[in-house]
Design an enzyme around this catalytic site. Structure first.
Site, mmCIF file in Angstrom:
data_model
loop_
_atom_site.group_PDB
_atom_site.id
_atom_site.type_symbol
_atom_site.label_atom_id
_atom_site.label_comp_id
_atom_site.label_asym_id
_atom_site.label_seq_id
_atom_site.Cartn_x
_atom_site.Cartn_y
_atom_site.Cartn_z
ATOM 1 N N GLN A 1 0.861 -1.188 0.000
ATOM 2 C CA GLN A 1 0.000 0.000 0.000
ATOM 3 C C GLN A 1 0.894 1.234 0.000
ATOM 4 O O GLN A 1 1.595 1.487 0.975
ATOM 5 C CB GLN A 1 -0.869 -0.060 1.263
ATOM 6 N N SER B 1 5.125 -1.233 4.033
ATOM 7 C CA SER B 1 5.392 -2.606 4.492
ATOM 8 C C SER B 1 5.451 -3.536 3.299
ATOM 9 O O SER B 1 4.580 -3.505 2.425
ATOM 10 C CB SER B 1 4.282 -3.077 5.431
ATOM 11 N N GLU C 1 -8.514 -1.491 6.255
ATOM 12 C CA GLU C 1 -7.313 -1.662 7.070
ATOM 13 C C GLU C 1 -7.709 -1.781 8.532
ATOM 14 O O GLU C 1 -7.211 -2.629 9.260
ATOM 15 C CB GLU C 1 -6.376 -0.470 6.879
#
Lengths: 377, 409
Positions: free
Chosen positions: B131, B166, B249
């Site tokens: 993301q 990430s 999320e």
């Protein structure tokens, strides 16, 4: 799987909210707090006409047999308005104790009068300061005669009879004592609670009748208390909801430093935290409601979790409601203190947070088998 | 209210249990877990293998269309699968962002051909997603991001920098939000794109975290070209697309370290002693465990309540923010308390010496990140206050002026 109340229960909730909003304003609570009335008697009679006391009592004993989900919904609404009526004493405790430990004759003699609200019952367990448990109970029964003292006993002065927890030859016994007349030395105790009287009973060779089931009644009483803890958790959640709404609405309406108090992060974050506590407590209580209606083996654990969580949520919500109001929240005239008082009353009533946390741990420690882990939440 | 399974749910649960028992190891019986979130070649291979196994058995996209390998089953079946999988030690982390956050946005906004291309391969674990949202100038204030996307015919040219991404170094695809119009107010000038992470024009540099691990990265774009067909949603409507991603999320928890959890603490307290008895018998310890137990139980049950609403066709509401808010802080507090119970010996960060494969020491250093990633505690409290409690929004002095006139520094 379904984690929400049924449509019927939600309808009952709306009815109860409308009715209580109309009949149980803070003025009614203050009548009791300020010592003008021992309880809201006319409200109690109307609740009886609507069948609330009878909701979860089996039809065989004059009840409506609607099940415990209905009772949870009613409890939450009573909690929202701090209803000054002996509902918990009479229904969660006395009626449940007689149902669980009484002989068929005793059930038929007593429960219908609790179901229609014509009689009020209570349970006398605590014996003063500190934890009351099977080892500490000093009230003694011998040949159906009681000696000892019980305090505080909620709604003791308005109750027609009490179920008294006493030590006897079989362990712990539940004893029926009729309170009308002068056989029991009962006196009122001043408390900080806003909506219920508390009293002290002294038994001096007082005649009593043991509830019919043979053997130690302590495990039965524990189960009654677990069930009452879940219903009380719903009352507590009702109180948390109102505290949060009160604080939010006040903050939205109050202007400070040229803008709404509710626009400051210090207030927003505080109330967000209260919301978190509310949702955690609500979810634990829902699980408790389910355990209550299912007679599942998880009931004691679900009850303790619901109680610990609801007590903590109400503690935080009621104190932060006062804080959000500032100075006016500390006045007698504003209603914040009614909820602060009631939060602690409910927190202590069935034993305090420390007691229930230990009780929860006892239940959590026991089931560690792979099978429990597979099935458990 | 009924926490029991319906006959169909019970049958599905039985099937899931059979699948898990045959293909995975129960927690506590598996080898050392990887708490640091660092993923090497071996971990990556294991994660891909597990996802492929799951997908082959039809558990990767339980609610999704059958043409993608899904089951078109109600959301409650997804809950049942998650309840059962939670009891097993399985390497799912690397797919959380793609499956939990990116794909719901792709499915919602992409045309059918693009979805057909991207969804099945992600479900099978063949392709990993990241993301590309946060930037040095846009973290909590995400809409302050500066990465530019400029149109050139059928393509967009991307220049700028992302951060805290990430798994970027492992990813095949990324979900990028970029500024397409700096002359309008900051929320109005954003657009979302799908990025092929293997293209030239992308440079990925690992960030060395305070925990010692490196699972997230800086990502630099230099004249990266993206075809317009890879745009998600309309030009200038990227904020709305981003909110879909962010809400998911918070629903899935994103890349959050949730350990040590309550059962880790109970395991530790059975091992350690306080005075002359097991820590779990000490009154003060019991109070702490009980308090955390009701919180973790409350969050778990709240998620089931949400999914009940979901299965009745309602949208997941902002109340989902509470799960991440509570769990991240709780993991940090439990880690801290666990170390405290070890006294001076708790200092040892050595798997030979520290209990439970040094989970508590690792978590002590990793959990501060969990309270920041996926929305800081403070942003989550703002969301609850504004969206749930309907309290006034913060004063935003930059909200209604063109982005290129907002003071910076």
């Amino acid at each position: 799987m379904n984690f929400e109340f049924s449509e019927e229960s939600l309808m009952l909730r709306d009815q109860a909210r409308n009715f209580l909003g109309d009949r149980c304003s803070p003025k009614v609570v203050r009548q009791v707090l300020e010592g003008n009335q021992p309880y809201a008697e006319s409200l109690w009679r109307e609740m009886a006409e609507m069948g609330w006391m009878a909701a979860a009592i089996p039809e065989e004993f004059g009840g409506a047999g609607l099940g415990y989900e209905a009772l949870c919904v009613i409890a939450q609404e009573l909690g929202r308005v701090l209803a000054p009526v002996p509902f918990s004493s009479s229904i969660y405790l006395a009626s449940e104790a007689i149902l669980a430990a009484g002989s068929n004759e005793q059930r038929h003699a007593l429960i219908p009068s609790l179901a229609d609200g014509s009689k009020i019952g209570t349970v006398a367990l605590a014996e003063g300061i500190g934890e009351t448990n099977a080892d500490t109970i000093a009230t003694v029964a011998h040949n159906s005669v009681l000696n000892g003292a019980k305090w505080p006993v909620q709604d003791g002065l308005i109750a027609d009879f009490a179920i008294v927890v006493a030590r006897d030859e079989q362990g712990i016994g539940l004893y029926l004592v009729h309170l009308k007349g002068d056989k029991v030395d009962s006196s009122s105790i001043s408390t900080f609670g806003p909506s219920h009287g508390q009293s002290k009973f002294v038994f001096n060779k007082t005649e009593a009748e043991r509830l019919g089931r043979v053997g130690d009644h302590w495990p039965i009483l524990q189960s009654v208390i677990d069930r009452a803890a879940i219903l009380t958790a719903f009352e507590q959640i009702g109180g948390v909801e109102v505290c949060l709404d009160m604080a939010r609405d006040y903050a939205k309406g109050r202007t400070v430093f040229g803008r709404p108090l509710a626009s400051f992060q210090a207030i927003k974050h505080k109330l967000a935290d209260v919301f978190v506590e509310l949702e955690i407590a609500r979810s634990n209580a829902y699980y408790g409601a389910w355990a209550l209606s299912q007679e599942t083996s998880y009931l004691p654990r679900a009850a303790a979790a619901a109680r610990v969580s609801a007590t903590e949520a109400y503690r935080i919500a009621s104190k932060e409601n006062i804080q959000t109001h500032g100075g006016v929240g500390f006045t007698w005239e504003f209603d914040c203190h009614l909820y602060y008082r009631h939060a602690k009353t409910l927190a202590l009533r069935l034993g305090g947070a420390r007691f229930w946390m230990n009780r929860l741990m006892d239940h959590l420690e026991a089931p560690t088998s792979a099978e429990e882990r597979m099935n458990g939440f | 209210m009924d926490f029991n399974d319906t006959p169909e749910e019970a049958a599905f649960r039985l099937e899931v249990r059979g699948f898990l028992k045959a293909n995975a190891a129960l927690k506590g019986t598996a080898g050392p877990a990887n708490f640091r979130g660092e993923i090497g070649a071996a971990e990556l291979a294991a994660a891909k293998a597990w996802q492929a196994t799951k997908a082959a058995a039809g558990y990767a996209g339980i609610t999704l269309p059958k043409r993608w390998g899904g089951r078109e089953a109600p959301a409650i079946m997804q809950v049942i699968y998650a309840q059962e999988e939670e009891k097993y030690s399985v390497p799912t982390g690397v797919f959380d962002i793609g499956l939990g956050m990116c794909l719901p946005s792709v499915i919602h906004y992409a045309d059918p051909e693009l979805s057909d291309r991207l969804v099945p391969s992600a479900l099978r674990g063949e392709e990993i997603w990241c993301q590309l949202f946060s930037e040095p100038a846009g973290g909590s204030d995400l809409a302050a991001l500066r990465t530019r996307a400029e149109r050139a015919g059928d393509e967009w040219i991307i220049n700028g920098q992302k951060i805290w991404t990430s798994g970027a170094h492992l990813s095949d695809w990324g979900l990028l939000v970029a500024r397409t119009d700096p002359t309008v107010s900051k929320h109005a000038g954003l657009t979302v794109f799908i990025v092929d992470m293997k293209l030239p024009g992308i440079e990925i540099r690992p960030i060395h975290q305070m925990s010692g691990a490196s699972h997230f990265n800086e990502v630099f774009f230099t004249n990266l070209k993206i075809p317009d067909a890879y745009r998600l949603g309309e030009v200038g409507k990227g904020w709305r697309v981003s909110l879909t991603t962010l809400m998911n999320e918070r629903l899935t928890g994103g890349f959050i370290i949730r350990r040590p959890d309550i059962s880790d603490l109970v395991d530790l307290c059975r091992l350690l002693t306080v005075g002359d008895r097991p820590a779990i018998k000490a009154d003060g310890v019991r109070q702490r465990i009980a308090a955390w137990y009701v919180r973790s139980q409350g969050i778990k049950l709240t998620q089931f309540r949400t999914l009940t609403a979901l299965s009745r066709g309602k949208e997941p509401g902002p109340e989902n923010s509470i799960g991440k808010l509570v769990n991240a802080s709780m993991a940090q507090e439990i880690a801290d308390y666990g170390l405290d119970l070890m006294d001076a010996g708790g200092l040892a960060m050595d798997p030979e010496l520290a209990p439970l494969n040094m989970l508590f020491q690792e978590a002590f250093l990793a959990t501060p990140g969990s309270r920041i990633a996926g929305g800081t505690d403070e942003i989550l409290r703002n969301i609850i206050a504004e969206r749930v409690l309907e309290m006034p929004a913060d004063i935003r002095v930059d909200k209604n002026i063109p982005f290129n006139q907002i003071p910076t520094g």
